[in-house]
Design an enzyme around this catalytic site. Sequence first.
Site, short mmCIF file in Angstrom:
data_model
loop_
_atom_site.label_atom_id
_atom_site.label_comp_id
_atom_site.label_asym_id
_atom_site.label_seq_id
_atom_site.Cartn_x
_atom_site.Cartn_y
_atom_site.Cartn_z
N ASN A 101 -30.12 60.07 -22.60
CA ASN A 101 -30.02 59.89 -24.00
C ASN A 101 -29.98 58.26 -24.08
OD1 ASN A 101 -29.04 59.82 -26.94
ND2 ASN A 101 -27.03 58.54 -25.83
N ARG A 151 -27.38 60.47 -33.65
CA ARG A 151 -28.50 60.48 -32.80
C ARG A 151 -29.47 59.41 -32.70
NH1 ARG A 151 -29.71 66.52 -35.16
NH2 ARG A 151 -28.69 67.91 -33.51
N ARG A 188 -27.92 69.58 -16.33
CA ARG A 188 -26.86 69.42 -17.31
C ARG A 188 -27.13 68.29 -17.98
NH1 ARG A 188 -23.13 65.34 -18.55
NH2 ARG A 188 -21.29 66.00 -19.84
N ASP A 190 -26.72 65.54 -20.06
CA ASP A 190 -25.71 64.76 -20.84
C ASP A 190 -25.84 64.26 -22.30
OD1 ASP A 190 -23.21 63.00 -20.08
OD2 ASP A 190 -24.52 61.52 -20.94
N HIS A 194 -26.52 63.92 -28.98
CA HIS A 194 -26.99 62.75 -29.21
C HIS A 194 -28.55 62.50 -29.32
CE1 HIS A 194 -22.83 61.37 -29.80
NE2 HIS A 194 -22.75 62.02 -28.67
N GLU A 227 -24.84 69.52 -23.05
CA GLU A 227 -23.61 69.03 -23.46
C GLU A 227 -23.48 68.69 -24.83
OE1 GLU A 227 -20.13 65.89 -23.35
OE2 GLU A 227 -22.35 65.25 -23.25
N ASN A 290 -13.15 69.89 -18.10
CA ASN A 290 -14.56 69.25 -17.38
C ASN A 290 -14.20 67.84 -16.94
OD1 ASN A 290 -14.58 67.72 -19.70
ND2 ASN A 290 -16.89 67.95 -19.83
C1 ARE Z 1 -17.81 53.04 -21.24
C2 ARE Z 1 -16.38 52.59 -21.67
C3 ARE Z 1 -16.80 52.37 -23.30
C4 ARE Z 1 -17.85 51.35 -23.18
C5 ARE Z 1 -19.12 52.12 -22.63
C6 ARE Z 1 -20.38 51.20 -22.59
O1 ARE Z 1 -15.42 53.67 -21.62
O2 ARE Z 1 -15.50 51.82 -23.54
O3 ARE Z 1 -18.04 51.01 -24.57
O4 ARE Z 1 -18.74 52.25 -21.38
O5 ARE Z 1 -19.97 49.89 -21.89
C7 ARE Z 1 -18.42 58.38 -20.04
C8 ARE Z 1 -16.91 57.86 -20.53
C9 ARE Z 1 -17.32 56.66 -21.65
C10 ARE Z 1 -17.86 55.59 -20.62
C11 ARE Z 1 -19.31 56.31 -20.57
C12 ARE Z 1 -20.47 55.13 -20.10
O6 ARE Z 1 -16.57 59.12 -21.14
O7 ARE Z 1 -15.72 56.29 -21.87
O8 ARE Z 1 -18.15 54.51 -21.78
O9 ARE Z 1 -19.35 57.01 -19.52
O10 ARE Z 1 -20.14 54.43 -18.96
C13 ARE Z 1 -18.96 62.16 -27.18
C14 ARE Z 1 -20.18 62.62 -26.75
C15 ARE Z 1 -20.52 63.16 -25.41
C16 ARE Z 1 -19.67 62.38 -24.46
C17 ARE Z 1 -18.22 61.92 -24.59
C18 ARE Z 1 -17.39 61.26 -23.70
O11 ARE Z 1 -20.50 63.47 -27.66
O12 ARE Z 1 -21.73 63.34 -25.20
O13 ARE Z 1 -18.26 61.47 -26.07
N1 ARE Z 1 -19.77 62.96 -22.99
C19 ARE Z 1 -20.91 62.51 -21.92
C20 ARE Z 1 -20.33 62.56 -20.71
C21 ARE Z 1 -19.38 61.46 -20.37
C22 ARE Z 1 -20.14 60.06 -20.59
C23 ARE Z 1 -21.15 60.18 -21.72
C24 ARE Z 1 -21.57 61.24 -22.34
C25 ARE Z 1 -21.98 59.02 -21.68
O14 ARE Z 1 -19.75 63.66 -20.09
O15 ARE Z 1 -18.54 61.22 -19.18
O16 ARE Z 1 -19.21 58.99 -21.15
O17 ARE Z 1 -23.16 59.29 -20.98
C26 ARE Z 1 -15.35 64.25 -30.71
C27 ARE Z 1 -16.91 64.56 -30.89
C28 ARE Z 1 -17.92 64.16 -29.54
C29 ARE Z 1 -17.35 63.05 -28.79
C30 ARE Z 1 -15.80 62.91 -28.79
C31 ARE Z 1 -15.40 61.91 -27.98
O18 ARE Z 1 -14.90 65.15 -30.06
O19 ARE Z 1 -17.30 65.60 -31.69
O20 ARE Z 1 -19.07 64.48 -29.69
O21 ARE Z 1 -17.98 63.03 -27.55
O22 ARE Z 1 -15.07 63.10 -29.91
O23 ARE Z 1 -15.70 60.70 -28.55
CA CA Z 2 -29.56 59.10 -29.03
#
Ligand code: ARE
Ligand code: CA
Length: 479
Positions: A101, A151, A188, A190, A194, A227, A290
């Site tokens: 993404n 998105r 999976r 990720d 989005h 996801e 998870n």
């Molecule tokens: C990190 C720092 C941030 C910084 C960023 C960029 O923590 O402060 O701004 O870097 O520099 C993981 C971590 C993040 C991390 C990111 C990149 O969790 O903290 O950011 O890696 O290093 C949403 C998304 C969902 C996502 C979750 C976490 O919809 O896709 O947030 N999950 C996946 C993975 C994560 C990963 C990412 C995506 C990014 O599993 O491990 O992030 O690749 C509601 C909404 C959800 C939302 C949720 C939390 O429930 O419905 O959609 O999930 O709130 O915001």
């Molecule tokens: Ca996107």
Amino acid sequence: QYDTNMWGDRNTMVHLFEWKWNDIADECERFLQYKGYGGVQVSPVNENAIVTSGTYRPWWERYQPISYNLVTRSGNEQEFSNMVRRCNNVGVRIYVDVVFNHMTGNSGTVYGTGGSIGYSDSKYYPAVPYGSNDFNSDCGITNYNDAINVRNCELVGLRDLNQGSTYVRTTILAFLNKLINLGVAGFRVDAAKHMWPGDLEVIYAGLNNLNTDHGFASGARPYIFQEVIDLGGEAVSFNEYTHLGAVTEFKYSAEIGRVFHGYDQLTWLSNWGEGWGFMASEYAFIFVDNHDNQRGHGAGGSNILTYKNAKQYKMAIAFMLAHPYGSTRVMSSFYFDDTEAGPPADSNGNIISPGINADETCSNGWVCEHRWRQIYNMVGFKNAVKGTSLNDWWSNGAQQIAFCRGGSGFVAFSNGGTIAQNMQTCLPAGTYCDVISGNLINGACTGKTVTVGDNGYGYISLSDSEDDGVLAVHINARL
Ligand code: ARE
Ligand code: CA
């Protein structure tokens, strides 16, 4: 595509979060194949930006791609390729967590785990290469009620790729097809929420068939689990993705945690599944926790059960693996207090391998929930009852339940009070080993046994004071 491409009766994967490729290869050969695990979800395989935060490298740096070269703290391409080969040889499939993404967060010039450089402020990633034209605009995600914002804007500041572009699609596909050629069984996806379903459809359609040199049937398609966090009430719905592949059911994780925490009664699990508002079982990809929500990232909040509440956690996992709903994944973690801290590592940031104790548990900071007897034996239970449905539901009207899986397995739970009575187990007459309190070793059971008579009834004893609130017997654990 919904078929996991697992071997025979095997039908559960484990997420070996942040494990190194060489260690996973060893684990497939020395442990997973014997316990009936069908596959491993591995952490992202492509090069990520190195993030240093105080004394450690956070686990989440792996969600910041800088190139599609296969080199991370888990190992390089050669090690990855060897792992896939060794695991496939013993019937354990590999599923890769793929992040396409976005690229890195906007933090100026960044350096990758393979030595690549990235210029996140100008959106230039020469090792791919991607340039600013390949990205959406600089807006941040601020409104989950607006699908366009979700998105086409940046998730927590991560540079947002435009999957509508032919060049971006082609580049992503080259990466995914390389992994398929190396023998992986699926992905999976990720942050699928989005990305536009129409773009994903094009990308998935361009995937190669699985590699027959690794034992896949000719024409087999990669398993896709996406996801998409949908607890309801937002613009993007899981429904938009189910025609493309499996989808994570986060309501499952939140609800099973709530129930086994004791905030609800087990008796209400009688219509568990679609009856609780979850998506249709054939699409649902499920888990108790998870890598995000075990540490307060992602969704589910304080309902989520983890290794830190061991008794209730094992009950929830046992219920998930005993029940026919969904496609299951077991979490395997490292110990943490700090929710951002990365895996056990030395002072140079190299990940430290798990040590293996005489009793099969792990050391060196790794929890290895998948090596807990109550968990791996329920993976065996799920394999033993594959293809059966749930029958002979019993409940005391409160915190005790029991049910059969066809004539192949029986399980009882108590989250309060003692069970001591004859119950219908649906099993053929014989003596069975309770695989929760013990193991069947050389024809002897190290835990409790249940003797079943000609009418299928057996005396079930499960006391409040026991270590575990579950009793499970199945056709493959008969004395
Ligand atoms: C990190 C720092 C941030 C910084 C960023 C960029 O923590 O402060 O701004 O870097 O520099 C993981 C971590 C993040 C991390 C990111 C990149 O969790 O903290 O950011 O890696 O290093 C949403 C998304 C969902 C996502 C979750 C976490 O919809 O896709 O947030 N999950 C996946 C993975 C994560 C990963 C990412 C995506 C990014 O599993 O491990 O992030 O690749 C509601 C909404 C959800 C939302 C949720 C939390 O429930 O419905 O959609 O999930 O709130 O915001
Ligand atoms: Ca996107």
